[in-house]
Scaffold this motif. Structure first.
Motif, PDB file in Angstrom:
ATOM      1  N   LYS A  49       0.860  -1.187   0.000  1.00 15.85           N
ATOM      2  CA  LYS A  49       0.000   0.000   0.000  1.00 15.85           C
ATOM      3  C   LYS A  49       0.896   1.236   0.000  1.00 15.85           C
ATOM      4  CE  LYS A  49      -4.036  -2.108   0.811  1.00 15.85           C
ATOM      5  NZ  LYS A  49      -5.230  -1.955   0.030  1.00 15.85           N
ATOM      6  N   THR A  50       0.473   2.267  -0.680  1.00 13.37           N
ATOM      7  CA  THR A  50       1.221   3.532  -0.702  1.00 13.37           C
ATOM      8  C   THR A  50       0.273   4.672  -0.345  1.00 13.37           C
ATOM      9  OG1 THR A  50       0.875   3.659  -3.089  1.00 13.37           O
ATOM     10  CG2 THR A  50       2.976   2.754  -2.353  1.00 13.37           C
ATOM     11  N   PRO A  51      -0.102   4.763   0.926  1.00 12.57           N
ATOM     12  CA  PRO A  51      -1.021   5.822   1.342  1.00 12.57           C
ATOM     13  C   PRO A  51      -0.348   7.194   1.258  1.00 12.57           C
ATOM     14  CG  PRO A  51      -0.195   4.657   3.251  1.00 12.57           C
ATOM     15  CD  PRO A  51       0.325   3.929   2.041  1.00 12.57           C
ATOM     16  N   THR A  87       1.100   8.973  17.849  1.00 15.51           N
ATOM     17  CA  THR A  87      -0.024   8.047  17.762  1.00 15.51           C
ATOM     18  C   THR A  87      -0.611   8.137  16.356  1.00 15.51           C
ATOM     19  OG1 THR A  87      -0.519   8.407  20.113  1.00 15.51           O
ATOM     20  CG2 THR A  87      -2.271   7.436  18.772  1.00 15.51           C
ATOM     21  N   TRP A  88      -0.759   6.983  15.703  1.00 21.31           N
ATOM     22  CA  TRP A  88      -1.310   6.904  14.346  1.00 21.31           C
ATOM     23  C   TRP A  88      -2.431   5.881  14.296  1.00 21.31           C
ATOM     24  CZ3 TRP A  88       0.656   9.449   9.912  1.00 21.31           C
ATOM     25  CH2 TRP A  88       1.808  10.200  10.115  1.00 21.31           C
ATOM     26  N   ARG A  89      -3.380   6.079  13.360  1.00 29.84           N
ATOM     27  CA  ARG A  89      -4.455   5.108  13.139  1.00 29.84           C
ATOM     28  C   ARG A  89      -4.459   4.685  11.670  1.00 29.84           C
ATOM     29  NH1 ARG A  89      -9.152   7.591  14.829  1.00 29.84           N
ATOM     30  NH2 ARG A  89      -8.935   6.715  16.891  1.00 29.84           N
ATOM     31  N   TRP A  90      -4.505   3.369  11.447  1.00 26.80           N
ATOM     32  CA  TRP A  90      -4.638   2.786  10.114  1.00 26.80           C
ATOM     33  C   TRP A  90      -6.074   2.339   9.951  1.00 26.80           C
ATOM     34  CZ3 TRP A  90      -2.671   2.410   5.470  1.00 26.80           C
ATOM     35  CH2 TRP A  90      -3.031   1.366   4.631  1.00 26.80           C
ATOM     36  N   GLY A  92      -7.295   0.795   7.160  1.00 24.80           N
ATOM     37  CA  GLY A  92      -7.371  -0.203   6.111  1.00 24.80           C
ATOM     38  C   GLY A  92      -6.985   0.364   4.756  1.00 24.80           C
ATOM     39  N   THR A  93      -6.952   1.706   4.663  1.00 29.34           N
ATOM     40  CA  THR A  93      -6.614   2.377   3.416  1.00 29.34           C
ATOM     41  C   THR A  93      -5.489   3.383   3.604  1.00 29.34           C
ATOM     42  OG1 THR A  93      -8.911   2.177   2.704  1.00 29.34           O
ATOM     43  CG2 THR A  93      -7.550   3.739   1.514  1.00 29.34           C
ATOM     44  N   THR A  94      -5.561   4.147   4.697  1.00 25.27           N
ATOM     45  CA  THR A  94      -4.563   5.199   4.913  1.00 25.27           C
ATOM     46  C   THR A  94      -4.237   5.358   6.397  1.00 25.27           C
ATOM     47  OG1 THR A  94      -3.962   7.460   4.283  1.00 25.27           O
ATOM     48  CG2 THR A  94      -6.195   7.128   5.120  1.00 25.27           C
ATOM     49  N   TRP A  95      -3.105   5.998   6.667  1.00 29.41           N
ATOM     50  CA  TRP A  95      -2.690   6.339   8.020  1.00 29.41           C
ATOM     51  C   TRP A  95      -3.103   7.774   8.331  1.00 29.41           C
ATOM     52  CZ3 TRP A  95      -0.745   3.054  11.477  1.00 29.41           C
ATOM     53  CH2 TRP A  95      -0.121   1.883  11.036  1.00 29.41           C
ATOM     54  N   THR A  96      -3.524   8.000   9.569  1.00 26.44           N
ATOM     55  CA  THR A  96      -3.832   9.353  10.042  1.00 26.44           C
ATOM     56  C   THR A  96      -3.083   9.568  11.345  1.00 26.44           C
ATOM     57  OG1 THR A  96      -6.054   9.210   9.097  1.00 26.44           O
ATOM     58  CG2 THR A  96      -5.675  10.922  10.763  1.00 26.44           C
ATOM     59  N   GLN A  97      -2.300  10.659  11.414  1.00 27.34           N
ATOM     60  CA  GLN A  97      -1.639  10.975  12.676  1.00 27.34           C
ATOM     61  C   GLN A  97      -2.646  11.649  13.586  1.00 27.34           C
ATOM     62  OE1 GLN A  97       2.002  13.274  12.572  1.00 27.34           O
ATOM     63  NE2 GLN A  97       2.451  12.717  14.688  1.00 27.34           N
ATOM     64  N   LEU A  98      -2.769  11.135  14.804  1.00 26.00           N
ATOM     65  CA  LEU A  98      -3.715  11.670  15.776  1.00 26.00           C
ATOM     66  C   LEU A  98      -2.977  12.643  16.697  1.00 26.00           C
ATOM     67  CD1 LEU A  98      -5.517   8.310  16.597  1.00 26.00           C
ATOM     68  CD2 LEU A  98      -6.099  10.000  14.855  1.00 26.00           C
TER      69      LEU A  98
END
Length: 194
Positions: A49-51, A87-90, A92-98
């Protein structure tokens, strides 16, 4: 021997009856189903994957399923030169930094798991290094879906790194096993910061 986090010791409600336990397990299965179904075609083959955004390359981090926010939560680790406390959340498609309002100190080789009975992620221990010292951490944190909250259990394991942690559904407890407090260079034992 394994060490246990008694939910009552951190002010949490226990699982209760077997019916309650089945209901919580059912909720967890419902939360996991979309992730498992999305991953099903990829079970036979890995897919790169290349988010558009992603955490920096790292090791010594920890990840756990986040039933509140959905997806997988990642905390900490190191690049070898930089110690992370992000802290990061995946999803299933992309990462988001929280950007939680409170957070554990940067660390690596900590334990993290979903406390299935309570629907919260628990983080324990690890170590922080700098200036030729290693500080073994023995602090306990909980992810509530929006921020990290420091917990102060009545009884807590000694500071350690490289331990394993999981939920014991049958007994409604989180279990921590093993870990190391072996000296690597100069050491400064600690109970963590935060």
């Amino acid at each position: 021997p394994a060490l246990e986090v008694d939910p009552a010791a951190i002010g949490a409600k226990t699982m209760g009856s077997p019916a309650c336990a089945r209901a919580r397990l059912s909720r967890l299965a419902g939360a996991l189903a979309p992730l498992l179904l999305a991953a099903a075609p990829a079970l036979a083959d890995w897919e790169l994957k290349t988010p558009p955004s992603a955490p920096a390359a790292r090791m010594g981090h920890a990840m756990a399923h986040d039933p509140v926010g959905g997806g997988i939560l990642l905390f900490g680790g190191t690049s070898g030169a930089t110690l992370f406390g992000d802290t990061w959340r995946w999803n299933g498609t992309t990462w988001t930094q929280l950007t939680p309002t409170t957070s554990p100190a940067p660390r690596e080789d900590h334990a993290m798991t979903l406390d299935v009975c309570r629907g919260r992620i628990l983080l324990f221990g690890g170590y922080a290094s700098g200036d030729g010292t290693i500080e073994y951490l023995g602090d306990t944190w909980e992810w509530n879906g929006a921020t990290w909250v420091r917990l102060y259990p009545q009884a807590s394991p000694s500071p350690r790194l490289l331990s394993a942690m999981t939920s014991d559904l049958r007994r409604g407890r989180t279990v921590l096993f093993g870990g190391s407090t072996e000296s690597v260079g100069a050491t400064t034992p600690g109970s963590g910061t935060g």
